[in-house]
Design an enzyme around this catalytic site. Structure first.
Site, PDB file in Angstrom:
ATOM      1  N   SER A   1      16.530  31.717  21.477  1.00  0.00           N
ATOM      2  CA  SER A   1      17.684  32.180  22.250  1.00  0.00           C
ATOM      3  C   SER A   1      17.595  33.696  22.426  1.00  0.00           C
ATOM      4  CB  SER A   1      18.984  31.836  21.525  1.00  0.00           C
ATOM      5  OG  SER A   1      19.094  30.448  21.306  1.00  0.00           O
TER       6      SER A   1
ATOM      7  N   GLN B   1      23.571  30.626  28.481  1.00  0.00           N
ATOM      8  CA  GLN B   1      22.564  31.137  27.555  1.00  0.00           C
ATOM      9  C   GLN B   1      21.222  31.238  28.261  1.00  0.00           C
ATOM     10  OE1 GLN B   1      20.807  28.760  24.124  1.00  0.00           O
ATOM     11  NE2 GLN B   1      22.064  30.219  22.983  1.00  0.00           N
TER      12      GLN B   1
ATOM     13  N   ASP C   1      25.169  26.666  20.250  1.00  0.00           N
ATOM     14  CA  ASP C   1      23.775  27.115  20.296  1.00  0.00           C
ATOM     15  C   ASP C   1      22.807  26.017  19.871  1.00  0.00           C
ATOM     16  OD1 ASP C   1      21.750  29.154  20.611  1.00  0.00           O
ATOM     17  OD2 ASP C   1      21.621  29.275  18.438  1.00  0.00           O
TER      18      ASP C   1
END
Length: 289
Positions: A230, A280, A206
């Site tokens: 995110s 993502q 991430d």
């Protein structure tokens, strides 16, 4: 004697079990507006894995970031044992902080078995030994680092090396393809527990995947023109690996529209074996003047 950044990462992933299927994780008091999403994902995956028999490695996770976490406040992870089948084990994890749900994760575990074999090859890139450390590259361009970046560099648990030189001006950014790639590895040993290495990679995944969305728009390490967050995160784990050995995180963004940007990542080892696939979506809102 203070812990190394790698040791702090292992400690961060070492959850306290407060009930059979309930765990509590630390959330360091960092100088950030919100808890780093990779920390929550890594801790949630630890919680899920600690409720299995340990014989089946995780093969996929799907997660949603629902609310920003508050730095310095512990996070409670509640695990639901959805399924214990003959081939697959499924867990659902809810992360709660200050009485509010901030994160959902579903993870599936499966022991590899015989089947078809193929993969996309690793593209030609420089080896990590021939690339500068990110902190060194930043210092070369900026001179003395701002306090926040210097603090981040000292506490960073990963050695990060960009494959392509960083772009610092709008002219350099203009026309760039929406892709980015970095070599990464933990800055110290992480032990021999495979679950720790898997969760450490979830943490790392991430850190910069949404870079690929920003590459054609603005310099990655300059002032941001967007508030960025995110929204969701998915990973598929294909082969065993160690996160304290070099891996290439190759990222691309097929589209950005409607205030959201999609990014895809492939993680390879030095031998070119595809280890993990990542997808993502992020939210991008222009700063309000």
């Amino acid at each position: 004697m203070s812990e190394s950044p790698a040791e702090r990462l292992v400690d961060l992933l070492g959850l306290e079990r407060i009930e059979v299927d309930i765990f509590r994780g630390d959330s360091p008091q960092e100088h950030l507006q919100r808890v780093f999403g990779g920390q929550v994902a890594g801790q949630a995956l630890v919680a899920a894995g600690r409720t299995t028999d340990g014989e089946r490695p995780v093969h996929s996770l799907h997660a949603y970031f629902l609310r920003p976490g508050v730095p310095g406040v512990p996070i409670v992870y509640q695990v639901e044992r959805v399924r214990d089948g003959r081939s697959f084990t499924t867990r659902r994890v809810v992360a709660v902080q200050q009485g509010k749900t901030i994160f959902h994760l579903t993870a599936s575990f499966h022991r590899p078995e015989p089947g078809i074999e193929h993969q996309l090859p690793l593209r030609e890139v420089p080896r990590p030994e021939n690339l500068p450390r990110l902190a060194d590259e930043l210092r070369e361009h900026l001179g003395e680092l701002p306090e926040a970046l210097e603090r981040m560099a000292r506490r960073q648990p990963f050695d990060i090396r960009y494959v392509d030189r960083l772009r610092w001006t709008e002219d350099e950014v203009r026309g760039a393809e929406p892709r980015s790639a970095v070599w990464m590895r933990a800055v110290g040993p992480l032990g021999d527990d495979p679950l720790v290495h898997t969760c450490a990679l979830a943490y790392a995944s991430d850190m910069m995947l949404l870079d690929a969305v920003r590459v054609p728009v603005e310099p990655l390490w300059g002032p941001r023109g967007f508030d960025m967050a995110s929204l969701d995160h998915a990973m598929w784990f294909h082969r065993p690996f160690r996160t304290d050995e070099w891996f290439l995180y190759d990222q691309e963004s097929p589209i950005a529209t409607g205030g959201r940007g999609l990014a895809r990542g492939r993680i390879y080892d030095r031998e070119g074996r595809l280890l993990v696939s990542v997808v993502q979506e992020g939210l991008f809102r222009p700063h309000r003047g």
